[in-house]
Design an enzyme around this catalytic site. Structure first.
Site, PDB file in Angstrom:
ATOM      1  N   ALA A  14       0.818  -1.215   0.000  1.00  0.00           N
ATOM      2  CA  ALA A  14       0.000   0.000   0.000  1.00  0.00           C
ATOM      3  C   ALA A  14       0.853   1.267   0.000  1.00  0.00           C
ATOM      4  CB  ALA A  14      -0.984   0.006   1.185  1.00  0.00           C
ATOM      5  N   GLU A  49       3.786   2.117  -5.569  1.00  0.00           N
ATOM      6  CA  GLU A  49       2.711   1.731  -6.485  1.00  0.00           C
ATOM      7  C   GLU A  49       2.377   2.833  -7.492  1.00  0.00           C
ATOM      8  OE1 GLU A  49      -0.267  -0.987  -4.039  1.00  0.00           O
ATOM      9  OE2 GLU A  49       0.531   0.669  -2.858  1.00  0.00           O
TER      10      GLU A  49
END
Lengths: 444, 327
Positions: free
Chosen positions: B87, B287
């Site tokens: 995350a 990410e």
């Protein structure tokens, strides 16, 4: 404020050992008196089964075959729901589900003995399409409704906005399952220490969480289990769910010897999760000036046989389907659904990677209909300081999206960057670093 | 015939577990009897650079070099729980935990130094290479080792915790603050498509990444190159070919990922806009760097050959078929 270390290109502290081959990845580890494990995996997508390991156990060099019965504690694990069985007891839900582990004196014997395990399958009706799986009469993969999760956004009045819109663009976008394809397939070693601590050495993204599930499967307290995370050969979300850790730990405890397992690439593909395949149906409306009015989206994510992070991934997809744009009227339904496909879980972007395939094409299509260029349509709508997202969250600081777009446009037109705070790494910074002798710099 | 086109994509990304779920990182730090600094936190080094970038944080605070930071993160026996390495949360969450821990330890050392050197609170102290000295009179100085020798070592141990602030969304409307902070980015590509084979070359690529504050620009650059390549595979190549639940492409002869020969020279631009709740303003980018690439490629395909591809990967076969369909 001037910093001394923050902002510096400190060389990777683990770089030297990795590029010179000195770093120890789990497959590199060896111990005296070590046993090897090999996993028997389901070749059926949905079936009940019975298993007979007697023949395999009688092979010379095989010390034992683990099945569900050998798990001393809870035979389950999972990052969110405990819906994985460490070893399937009587039912498999996907091709690749682990059913037994042969423990032998050598890898070769363990592999060979797999062939002697007798499995009788009784096929169950399987479902591979998440839309089918959502229907009431679909086979239930976990005995409950296959729809694991339904996330909703209800903001404003989308239908009214569609009536007033100058432009509407509507289409369905599909993104497939992909693998993390990390360099190092799963491998690990487990052993019992002299004080009784059960130690598992395996590459992971979250040692403390692994410890909870491993301790649970062993019927031990967390403190009696130790996880060592050696050099990790890439992860990208593929090392969040457990794979071989419980098998190693149970075998090491049962046989009181160190046990090692190494997957080959094919088994690695079978063992860990995939990126969620997601279907996104989007209807987007704008006024004649290109200002977005409404988005209605239906998102269906296939989580395969196990939930893993499906709830969090499809929630993230639901929040991010608007794109980084202010849209006054938003209606989102985002579903996560069980099927008998390979299970989906975390992968770089975690549900935020799929939506731009849809929303960024929607934006270009609206721009084209209005005779507008792609930069202009985005500037009219993008998030800036003080913007509200579709969940009514106010973006209070650090929203430099406009600057990102300005920099992109300048770079695409080979113009100087508009903003002095921006590092143009390839050119300016690199030249500057070369001048300063960065390439010979030692770790600060 | 070769046809070329340009396309862009922009993105946002909400960091962390989100939705009010306790997103917690812990760290513990100490000075030992030799004056060495060690910090314990279970953040994983998965190739993203955590072992380096996170160590830069205590180095900055304590005025030591990064190589003198002993960062123990591999073993649950010694480290504290720093949450999952996912995350894009480690720089932000564990970075914050490490910052808090280092600052608390610095305060302890500072108080000890004042006590021993007999300096009042008005005097500014400087930390440099395991020594603390008075700014106005650098001859008044003491080393970490001397401080360690003067007290119970337990006094030089400290533990701190950081928890991200998000709220649970309303189940019916979605209202809430699901993630924080958000990270932004943009990508632009130019492609050249062979209309007879469906082959596609990326001839120009620009990736712009908001980072809050760049802790280590070279590591960010590495993430950007890696993210671009991974997205290139996602958009153009990678297909597991799953038939009735069976992965048919289960090795690299069939499951194609970009190789060094496919890698594109990406122009990388870092945008800084420090976030006040983040350590030195730094947001996670592991990410985000991947996210705007695939849509930029898809938009460039449309610009080049006028076909709208709604399904990835866009393999040459698929692209050729689509080109033929529009004539």
């Amino acid at each position: 404020m001037a910093f001394k270390v923050i902002g510096e290109n400190v060389l990777r502290v683990d770089g030297h050992t990795k590029v010179t081959g000195g770093a120890k990845y789990p497959a590199d580890l060896e111990m005296d008196n070590m046993l090897y494990g090999k996993t028997l995996r389901s070749i059926k997508a949905h079936a009940n089964f019975t298993i007979d390991t007697k023949k395999a156990e009688s092979i010379e060099g095989v010390v034992g075959v683990l099945t569900a019965e050998d798990i001393p504690g809870k035979n389950c694990h999972g990052v969110l729901f405990k819906d994985h069985e460490a070893l399937c007891e009587s039912k498999v839900r996907r091709i690749g589900d682990p059913m037994a582990v042969v423990i032998a004196e050598s890898e070769r014997i363990a592999s060979k003995a797999l062939e002697s395990i007798e499995v009788v399958y009784e096929d169950l009706e399987a479902v591979f399409d998440p839309e089918e799986a959502m229907k009431e009469d679909a086979p239930k993969i976990h005995g409950v409704d296959n729809t694991v999760f339904h996330f909703k956004i209800r903001r404003g009045d989308v239908e009214k906005a569609f009536e007033e819109a100058a432009v509407i663009v509507e289409d369905t976008y599909y993104t497939g399952a992909v693998d993390h394809a990390f360099l190092q397939p799963e491998a690990g070693i487990a052993y019992e220490e002299e004080d009784g601590t059960l130690t598992v050495v395996a590459a992971t993204q979250y040692p403390h969480f692994d410890r909870i599930d491993i301790a649970g499967a062993l019927g031990l307290e967390e403190e009696q289990v130790r996880i060592i995370n050696p050099a990790v050969g890439g992860a990208f979300g593929g090392r969040e769910d457990l794979t071989l850790q419980i098998h190693l730990a149970v075998a090491a405890k049962k046989f009181q010897r160190p046990v090692k397992m190494v997957y080959d690439r094919k088994e690695s593909f079978l063992a860990h999760c995939k990126r969620h395949p997601i279907t996104m149906h989007c209807k987007t409306a704008a006024d004649k000036d290109g200002k977005l009015l409404a988005l209605k989206a239906r998102i269906v994510g296939d989580t395969g046989a196990y939930a893993s992070w499906a709830v969090n991934v499809l929630r993230k997809a639901g929040v991010h389907i608007t794109g980084p744009y202010e849209i006054p009227n938003v209606w989102v339904d985002s579903y996560a659904v069980y099927t008998n496909n390979p299970f989906s879980g975390a992968m770089r972007g975690f549900g935020a990677t799929q939506p731009p395939i849809a929303h960024e094409q929607q934006m270009d299509r609206i721009a084209e209909k209005l005779g507008m260029d792609p930069f202009t349509i985005r500037r009219k709508n993008l998030f800036s300081l003080g913007s509200k997202t579709a969940t009514e969250q106010v973006l209070k600081e650090s929203v430099p999206l406009g600057r990102c777009l300005d920099a992109l446009e300048a770079a695409m037109n080979e113009k100087p960057l508009p903003d002095k705070d921006i590092n143009y790494l390839e050119d300016l910074k690199a030249q500057q670093l070369k001048k300063e002798g960065f390439w010979n710099e030692k770790i600060r | 015939m070769k046809k070329s086109g340009k396309g862009i994509g922009i993105m946002f990304y909400g960091t962390g577990y989100g939705n009010g779920y306790p997103d917690v990182s812990r760290a513990k730090a100490k000075i030992d009897h030799t004056g060495r600094f060690t910090i314990y936190s279970g953040a994983c080094e998965v190739g993203q650079g955590a072992k380096t970038a996170l160590a830069q944080i205590p180095a900055e605070i304590l005025g030591i070099s990064t190589k003198d930071v002993i960062f123990d993160h591999e073993d649950t026996k010694t480290t504290l729980d720093a949450g999952t390495c996912a995350a894009s949360r480690q720089t932000y969450n564990t970075g914050n935990a490490m910052k808090l821990t280092s600052e608390s330890l610095k305060k302890i050392l500072e108080n000890k130094a004042r006590e021993i050197l007999n300096l009042n609170k008005e005097q500014t102290l400087i930390f440099n290479d395991h020594h603390i000295y008075q700014k106005a009179d650098p001859s008044k100085q003491i080393s970490f080792k001397q401080i360690a020798g003067s007290c119970d070592l337990k006094e030089l141990e400290i533990e701190e915790v950081f928890q991200a602030v998000t709220t649970e969304m309303n189940e019916e409307t979605g209202e809430g603050n699901p993630y924080w902070p958000y990270t932004f980015g943009a990508c632009g590509v130019e492609v050249e498509i062979d209309t007879e084979t469906g082959g596609l070359d990326i001839t120009n690529a620009i990736l712009v990444q908001d980072v809050g504050r760049a802790v280590n620009p070279k590591l960010i650059e590495g993430q950007m190159d890696g993210g671009f390549a991974m997205a290139q595979g996602y958009a153009l190549l990678e297909d597991l070919n799953i038939v009735k639940g069976e992965i048919k492409h289960h090795n690299f002869t069939k499951y194609l990922i970009p190789t060094a020969l496919d890698a594109v020279e990406v122009k990388k631009i870092i945008v800084e806009d420090p976030e006040s709740s983040a350590p030195f303003g730094a947001k996670g980018i592991g990410e985000p760097v991947m996210i705007p690439v695939a849509p930029a490629i898809l938009n460039a395909i449309y610009d080049a050959v006028g076909v709208r591809i709604t399904e990835i990967p866009v393999t040459p076969e698929k692209l050729l078929k689509a080109i033929k369909e529009v004539g």
